[in-house]
Design a protein around this motif. Structure first.
Motif, PDB file in Angstrom:
ATOM      1  N   ILE A 199       0.845  -1.208   0.000  1.00  0.00           N
ATOM      2  CA  ILE A 199       0.000   0.000   0.000  1.00  0.00           C
ATOM      3  C   ILE A 199       0.875   1.251   0.000  1.00  0.00           C
ATOM      4  O   ILE A 199       0.619   2.207  -0.734  1.00  0.00           O
ATOM      5  N   GLY A 200       1.923   1.244   0.813  1.00  0.00           N
ATOM      6  CA  GLY A 200       2.839   2.375   0.842  1.00  0.00           C
ATOM      7  C   GLY A 200       3.506   2.612  -0.496  1.00  0.00           C
ATOM      8  O   GLY A 200       3.690   3.755  -0.917  1.00  0.00           O
ATOM      9  N   GLU A 201       3.852   1.516  -1.186  1.00  0.00           N
ATOM     10  CA  GLU A 201       4.506   1.658  -2.490  1.00  0.00           C
ATOM     11  C   GLU A 201       3.521   2.119  -3.570  1.00  0.00           C
ATOM     12  O   GLU A 201       3.922   2.761  -4.539  1.00  0.00           O
ATOM     13  N   PHE A 202       2.256   1.783  -3.385  1.00  0.00           N
ATOM     14  CA  PHE A 202       1.239   2.252  -4.337  1.00  0.00           C
ATOM     15  C   PHE A 202       1.151   3.775  -4.333  1.00  0.00           C
ATOM     16  O   PHE A 202       0.940   4.419  -5.363  1.00  0.00           O
ATOM     17  N   VAL A 203       1.285   4.357  -3.152  1.00  0.00           N
ATOM     18  CA  VAL A 203       1.030   5.793  -3.000  1.00  0.00           C
ATOM     19  C   VAL A 203       2.197   6.631  -3.511  1.00  0.00           C
ATOM     20  O   VAL A 203       1.995   7.634  -4.203  1.00  0.00           O
TER      21      VAL A 203
END
Length: 262
Positions: free
Chosen positions: A204-208
């Motif tokens: 999720i962090g890498e998506f943002v």
């Protein structure tokens, strides 16, 4: 001797069944998936065949180790940070009714907030880099460790506590001899949930906001309609979660074999 041989054979059959059945099921699903994509001529952009997923993933074989390592590192960093903070907090909650009544609702509110909504704010507060991804992994894995560990510390039978208190044991001795060993199965149950959630949090962090990692790779592959690579990255994430889950299970068997062997 015959009886011992029968018992060993039974154990081997049980172990074989534990691993053979799920592996056979997964292989069967992959074969069905391959046959369906060929038979129904499903467009590649909609659902690539497993063979195409392998082909596209191998084309990125030189880049995948770096992206996998970044996500793996962020996952473990967030997971261990969650353990370091969650365990002492669980002990305080278990011993303090005031903290239990005051912190539990806050934890529940924090857990109810979608982490996808928090991730962009972390970028504003902390900036780009690995720290926001690690924090998201920490946030999603923190709650199950706190709740399960605190539950385990409070799950001691009252009669057992009365018995050890009758022997003039102090609070430290009660914790060390009774509460801590009793809480270990609950603690490891929380770890098993947390380690898989930590993988999700890192992605999720890498998506943002990221330029590395498997989550970033999935975004790039999706934007270029390279669904084969996107599925390949997701398969690697799944394997990572499974391997980490089993490693926690092995650690559980080592630390508390009386429970893991049941």
């Amino acid at each position: 001797m015959l009886a011992e041989g029968s018992v060993e054979m039974g154990v081997l059959k049980e172990k074989f069944g534990q691993y053979a059945v799920p592996l056979t099921t997964i292989l069967a699903l992959i074969v069905i998936w391959q046959l369906c994509t060929i038979s129904f001529k499903i467009p590649v952009w909609l659902l690539p065949a497993p063979s195409l997923v392998v082909e596209k993933t191998l084309q990125w074989s030189s880049e995948l180790p770096m992206h996998t390592w970044i996500t793996f590192y962020e996952t473990l960093a967030g997971f261990f940070l969650a353990i370091v903070i969650a365990v002492p907090l669980a002990v305080m909650i278990a011993y303090s009714p005031f903290l239990q009544n005051s912190i539990y609702p806050i934890l529940l509110i924090a857990q109810s907030i979608p982490k996808v909504a928090i991730a962009p704010l972390l970028l504003i507060w902390i900036g780009y880099g690995e720290a926001p991804k690690i924090l998201v992994a920490f946030l999603v894995s923190f709650f199950p460790i706190v709740v399960d560990t605190a539950t385990g510390l409070n799950a001691v039978e009252p009669d057992l506590l009365d018995l050890i208190r009758s022997l003039s044991a102090n609070q430290w001795q009660i914790f060390r001899k009774i509460r801590f060993p009793s809480s270990l199965p609950f603690f490891f149950s929380g770890l098993k949930v947390a380690i898989t959630l930590s993988v999700v949090g890192a992605v999720i962090g890498e998506f943002v906001g990221s330029d590395r990692g498997l989550g970033y790779l999935i975004l790039i592959a999706s934007s270029h309609v390279n669904t084969g690579l996107a599925f390949g990255a997701m398969a690697i994430l799944s394997m990572m979660g499974i391997i980490l889950f089993f490693l926690v299970g092995i650690l559980e068997r080592i630390v508390c074999p009386w429970y893991a062997g049941e």
